[in-house]
Design a protein around this motif. Sequence first.
Motif, mmCIF file in Angstrom:
data_model
loop_
_atom_site.group_PDB
_atom_site.id
_atom_site.type_symbol
_atom_site.label_atom_id
_atom_site.label_comp_id
_atom_site.label_asym_id
_atom_site.label_seq_id
_atom_site.Cartn_x
_atom_site.Cartn_y
_atom_site.Cartn_z
ATOM 1 N N GLU A 288 0.746 -1.043 0.103
ATOM 2 C CA GLU A 288 -0.064 0.085 0.180
ATOM 3 C C GLU A 288 1.000 1.277 -0.057
ATOM 4 O O GLU A 288 0.427 2.303 0.437
ATOM 5 C CB GLU A 288 -0.994 -0.121 1.280
ATOM 6 C CG GLU A 288 -1.816 -1.212 1.079
ATOM 7 C CD GLU A 288 -3.056 -1.115 2.253
ATOM 8 O OE1 GLU A 288 -3.883 -0.418 2.375
ATOM 9 O OE2 GLU A 288 -2.640 -2.196 3.249
ATOM 10 N N PHE A 289 2.145 1.090 -0.393
ATOM 11 C CA PHE A 289 3.122 2.349 -0.610
ATOM 12 C C PHE A 289 3.263 2.884 0.981
ATOM 13 O O PHE A 289 3.317 4.113 0.898
ATOM 14 C CB PHE A 289 2.587 3.247 -1.642
ATOM 15 C CG PHE A 289 2.052 2.518 -2.753
ATOM 16 C CD1 PHE A 289 3.120 1.705 -3.523
ATOM 17 C CD2 PHE A 289 0.958 2.412 -3.325
ATOM 18 C CE1 PHE A 289 2.700 0.989 -4.867
ATOM 19 C CE2 PHE A 289 0.356 1.837 -4.541
ATOM 20 C CZ PHE A 289 1.306 1.043 -5.202
ATOM 21 N N GLY A 290 3.085 2.345 1.876
ATOM 22 C CA GLY A 290 3.190 2.961 3.221
ATOM 23 C C GLY A 290 4.504 3.879 3.621
ATOM 24 O O GLY A 290 5.246 3.397 3.250
ATOM 25 N N LYS A 291 4.080 4.884 4.329
ATOM 26 C CA LYS A 291 5.291 5.860 4.510
ATOM 27 C C LYS A 291 5.476 5.950 6.159
ATOM 28 O O LYS A 291 6.018 6.673 6.675
ATOM 29 C CB LYS A 291 4.686 7.168 4.186
ATOM 30 C CG LYS A 291 4.503 7.528 2.842
ATOM 31 C CD LYS A 291 5.794 7.794 1.929
ATOM 32 C CE LYS A 291 5.718 7.890 0.574
ATOM 33 N NZ LYS A 291 5.370 6.701 -0.199
ATOM 34 N N GLN A 292 4.991 4.815 6.740
ATOM 35 C CA GLN A 292 5.295 4.918 8.441
ATOM 36 C C GLN A 292 6.701 4.713 8.666
ATOM 37 O O GLN A 292 7.653 4.182 7.989
ATOM 38 C CB GLN A 292 4.670 3.337 8.816
ATOM 39 C CG GLN A 292 3.029 3.358 8.705
ATOM 40 C CD GLN A 292 2.626 2.653 7.400
ATOM 41 O OE1 GLN A 292 3.422 2.559 6.491
ATOM 42 N NE2 GLN A 292 1.184 2.401 7.080
ATOM 43 N N LYS A 293 6.930 5.316 9.876
ATOM 44 C CA LYS A 293 8.486 5.109 10.431
ATOM 45 C C LYS A 293 8.783 3.689 10.778
ATOM 46 O O LYS A 293 9.993 3.299 10.838
ATOM 47 C CB LYS A 293 8.510 5.942 11.566
ATOM 48 C CG LYS A 293 8.532 7.440 11.290
ATOM 49 C CD LYS A 293 9.700 7.997 10.846
ATOM 50 C CE LYS A 293 9.735 9.334 10.320
ATOM 51 N NZ LYS A 293 9.907 9.521 9.109
ATOM 52 N N HIS A 294 7.844 2.607 10.963
ATOM 53 C CA HIS A 294 7.887 1.199 11.340
ATOM 54 C C HIS A 294 7.743 0.439 10.189
ATOM 55 O O HIS A 294 7.111 0.888 9.142
ATOM 56 C CB HIS A 294 7.206 1.091 12.640
ATOM 57 C CG HIS A 294 5.866 1.198 12.464
ATOM 58 N ND1 HIS A 294 5.302 2.556 12.613
ATOM 59 C CD2 HIS A 294 4.833 0.363 12.052
ATOM 60 C CE1 HIS A 294 3.926 2.528 12.350
ATOM 61 N NE2 HIS A 294 3.703 1.078 11.944
ATOM 62 N N THR A 295 7.870 -0.914 10.344
ATOM 63 C CA THR A 295 7.390 -1.639 9.118
ATOM 64 C C THR A 295 7.061 -3.179 9.890
ATOM 65 O O THR A 295 7.658 -3.504 11.124
ATOM 66 C CB THR A 295 8.624 -1.981 8.336
ATOM 67 O OG1 THR A 295 7.917 -2.538 6.993
ATOM 68 C CG2 THR A 295 9.561 -2.970 8.556
ATOM 69 N N VAL A 296 6.424 -4.120 9.359
ATOM 70 C CA VAL A 296 6.105 -5.159 9.610
ATOM 71 C C VAL A 296 6.481 -6.151 8.681
ATOM 72 O O VAL A 296 5.886 -6.172 7.411
ATOM 73 C CB VAL A 296 4.468 -5.454 10.038
ATOM 74 C CG1 VAL A 296 4.113 -6.912 10.558
ATOM 75 C CG2 VAL A 296 4.035 -4.590 11.079
ATOM 76 N N ILE A 297 7.294 -7.322 9.017
ATOM 77 C CA ILE A 297 7.518 -8.266 8.079
ATOM 78 C C ILE A 297 7.057 -9.594 8.466
ATOM 79 O O ILE A 297 6.834 -9.961 9.656
ATOM 80 C CB ILE A 297 9.056 -8.332 7.798
ATOM 81 C CG1 ILE A 297 9.939 -8.826 9.209
ATOM 82 C CG2 ILE A 297 9.700 -7.121 7.335
ATOM 83 C CD1 ILE A 297 11.274 -9.288 9.123
ATOM 84 N N THR A 298 6.909 -10.487 7.330
ATOM 85 C CA THR A 298 6.391 -11.963 7.857
ATOM 86 C C THR A 298 7.222 -12.854 7.070
ATOM 87 O O THR A 298 7.468 -12.778 5.728
ATOM 88 C CB THR A 298 4.853 -12.101 7.368
ATOM 89 O OG1 THR A 298 4.190 -11.073 8.036
ATOM 90 C CG2 THR A 298 4.383 -13.570 7.785
ATOM 91 N N LYS A 299 7.913 -13.846 7.670
ATOM 92 C CA LYS A 299 8.810 -14.812 7.265
ATOM 93 C C LYS A 299 7.449 -16.031 6.973
ATOM 94 O O LYS A 299 6.941 -16.364 7.805
ATOM 95 C CB LYS A 299 9.754 -15.494 8.039
ATOM 96 C CG LYS A 299 10.729 -14.378 8.048
ATOM 97 C CD LYS A 299 11.834 -14.876 8.775
ATOM 98 C CE LYS A 299 13.036 -13.979 8.784
ATOM 99 N NZ LYS A 299 13.965 -14.221 10.008
#
Length: 367
Positions: A288-299
């Motif tokens: 979603e072309f997010g601009k947040q300062k953080h991120t969430v990743i999934t393995k």
Amino acid sequence: MQMYDYLIVGAGLFGCVFAHEATKAGKKCLVIDKRAHVGGNVYCENVDGIHVHKYGAHIFHTNDKDIWDYVNQFTEFNNYVNSPISISKGKLYNLPFNMNTFYQLWGTKTPEEAKTIIENQIKEFGCKNPENLEEQALSLIGKDVYEALIKEYTEKQWGKKATELPAFIIKRLPVRYTFNNNYFNDKYQGIPIGGYNKIIDGLLKGIDIKTNVDFFKDKDALSGLAKKIVFTGKIDEFYNYKYGNLEYRSLRFENTKLNTENFQGNAVVNYNDSNVPYTRIIEHKHFEFGKQKHTVITKEFPEQWTSEKEAYYPINNDENQKKYQAYKALSLQEVHVIFGGRLAEYKYYDMHQIIASALQKAKKELN
Ligand code: UDP
């Protein structure tokens, strides 16, 4: 007491589309799901403003304008185009197999150069009627691409040798002699703005829903609530495994929130090598072309399926297909039960195909 026309078992895309159509036609539906939420595997969880695809990445694509218009009733889609990267033996490659991939593998700069290599490798393999995934891949794209980007990923994903897997699985991936990293050939593609839950909420608006309800724990009482059942769970479970278990592949997802803006620069990065236990890392904000300062990743770790795990992928080899045909024959004799979706039809369906199939079955049923 039959208070409903349809009891819909499973609130995934098939069940929700059927419920929506039936309700539009004036029927009364109850949708139940054993999970605590509706939406099946397209369900997204909002983690600090990022829509996390909780049951694996879902990228909507279709060639069918009617299906595209259908989903766009509920929310607009963004213009995300899926262009996964694959990491193999420490090197990055573009997917699907295209001129960028061929340049990265061999340094070829023109379609003719790449075609010559691939055609020679296909000729060398010399198989006329590919009967399994390995033979199909080798006669479609040749040995180098197969070894760098397919074999280990596939065997890790499915927990079987590529020679024991059906050929059709690899035909999902395009092969192109253009510099085009779009994973799909379809005319329409994107991610619903606001997440997939918006589509599910739109489909189920005004419909009775009960979550945390396991159909098999209370089958008789639940079946008594409606004139007909729409069953979207596992067909072998419906028939109490009388012809034996169908095989599925399961997945385990490991989610991590990171205080980094951009972890991998792409929504999907595949890990081909067999010594890496996961097949891919998803970085959800990039859908979603997010601009947040953080991120969430999934393995995403493929796992052997057992009855207490989620069944994600049907394993459509000959043995399982034979068993499925026996279950299907039983299902065709049912007068009050309609079967549909990935688990009830034991089919490797994409979202647009599920919607098309639900619309078709609803039309047939409601006319
Ligand atoms: N595949 C592969 N290498 C990749 C990605 C996919 O060999 O980097 C093969 C693998 O066998 C996989 C199939 O292609 O099961 C279909 O991949 P797709 O990305 O369509 O699978 P899904 O997203 O449904 O898991």
